[in-house]
Design a protein around this motif. Sequence first.
Motif, short mmCIF file in Angstrom:
data_model
loop_
_atom_site.label_atom_id
_atom_site.label_comp_id
_atom_site.label_asym_id
_atom_site.label_seq_id
_atom_site.Cartn_x
_atom_site.Cartn_y
_atom_site.Cartn_z
N ASP A 128 46.53 45.89 43.14
CA ASP A 128 47.55 44.92 42.75
C ASP A 128 47.29 43.55 43.36
OD1 ASP A 128 48.80 46.95 41.41
OD2 ASP A 128 50.29 47.32 42.97
N SER A 129 46.17 43.38 44.06
CA SER A 129 45.89 42.12 44.74
C SER A 129 45.00 41.22 43.88
CB SER A 129 45.21 42.37 46.08
OG SER A 129 43.88 42.81 45.89
N THR A 130 45.13 39.93 44.09
CA THR A 130 44.29 38.99 43.35
C THR A 130 42.84 39.09 43.81
OG1 THR A 130 45.01 37.25 44.86
CG2 THR A 130 46.06 37.31 42.70
N SER A 131 42.61 39.45 45.07
CA SER A 131 41.23 39.61 45.53
C SER A 131 40.55 40.76 44.78
CB SER A 131 41.15 39.81 47.04
OG SER A 131 41.88 40.94 47.44
N PHE A 132 41.28 41.83 44.56
CA PHE A 132 40.75 42.97 43.80
C PHE A 132 40.48 42.55 42.35
CE2 PHE A 132 41.05 46.77 41.20
CZ PHE A 132 40.34 47.72 41.93
N LEU A 133 41.43 41.83 41.75
CA LEU A 133 41.26 41.37 40.37
C LEU A 133 40.08 40.41 40.25
CD1 LEU A 133 45.00 40.76 39.40
CD2 LEU A 133 43.53 42.64 38.64
N ALA A 134 39.91 39.53 41.23
CA ALA A 134 38.78 38.59 41.21
C ALA A 134 37.45 39.34 41.28
CB ALA A 134 38.89 37.59 42.35
N ARG A 135 37.38 40.36 42.14
CA ARG A 135 36.15 41.16 42.22
C ARG A 135 35.88 41.86 40.90
NH1 ARG A 135 38.28 43.37 46.91
NH2 ARG A 135 38.09 45.41 45.97
N GLN A 136 36.93 42.37 40.25
CA GLN A 136 36.76 43.01 38.94
C GLN A 136 36.19 42.03 37.92
OE1 GLN A 136 40.64 44.65 37.85
NE2 GLN A 136 39.71 46.68 37.89
N ARG A 137 36.73 40.82 37.88
CA ARG A 137 36.27 39.81 36.92
C ARG A 137 34.83 39.42 37.21
NH1 ARG A 137 37.62 40.88 32.97
NH2 ARG A 137 36.56 39.02 32.24
N MET A 138 34.48 39.26 38.49
CA MET A 138 33.11 38.91 38.86
C MET A 138 32.15 40.01 38.40
SD MET A 138 32.78 35.95 40.53
CE MET A 138 31.48 36.04 41.74
N ALA A 139 32.53 41.26 38.62
CA ALA A 139 31.69 42.38 38.21
C ALA A 139 31.55 42.41 36.69
CB ALA A 139 32.28 43.70 38.73
N ALA A 140 32.65 42.17 35.98
CA ALA A 140 32.61 42.18 34.51
C ALA A 140 31.72 41.05 33.97
CB ALA A 140 34.03 42.04 33.95
N MET A 141 31.63 39.97 34.73
CA MET A 141 30.81 38.83 34.31
C MET A 141 29.36 38.99 34.77
SD MET A 141 33.47 35.77 35.22
CE MET A 141 32.38 34.49 34.65
N GLY A 142 29.07 40.08 35.49
CA GLY A 142 27.71 40.30 35.95
C GLY A 142 27.41 39.61 37.26
N GLY A 143 28.46 39.13 37.94
CA GLY A 143 28.27 38.49 39.24
C GLY A 143 28.24 39.51 40.33
N LYS A 144 27.83 39.10 41.50
CA LYS A 144 27.83 39.99 42.64
C LYS A 144 29.27 40.16 43.12
CE LYS A 144 23.24 38.70 44.09
NZ LYS A 144 22.43 38.02 45.09
#
Length: 136
Positions: A111-127
């Motif tokens: 439920d945290s924005t840090s978790f959501l940001a990591r998800q988006r980075m992973a979905a975009m192919g970022g580290k």
Amino acid sequence: GSVLLNNLAWIDVCRGTVTEQTAEWIEQSVQQRATPGHLHTQACVLAELGRVSAAREAILKAIPIDDHPRPEDWYVFGRIAEAMGEPSAARTYYAKVEKSSDVQQEDGNPDSTSFLARQRMAAMGGKVASAYVGDK
């Protein structure tokens, strides 16, 4: 009340299940009580729906005029950049989302924005780890 509606909308953001109903809930919440947290949720919902201008307006209202964006605000800017087809800018914004001292923003909390940001980075192919690169 407004807190319940905000929480319902935030759950949809975290689950990736934002709908028009979600937008109605958060609109009612903000009408009842326009706190920075409720405006942040509204900005997230609007960004998820591709309403980038309205999302930008909501997140800017959430940031006091004499202050800087909070770590969770950068997540919204990242979602807006993604919706506008700017993946490089989105990665930069997601990287600014830092761990918060707030218990609900803990590293592994979905439920945290840090978790959501990591998800988006992973979905975009970022580290994934790069979501914690800050201005330190």
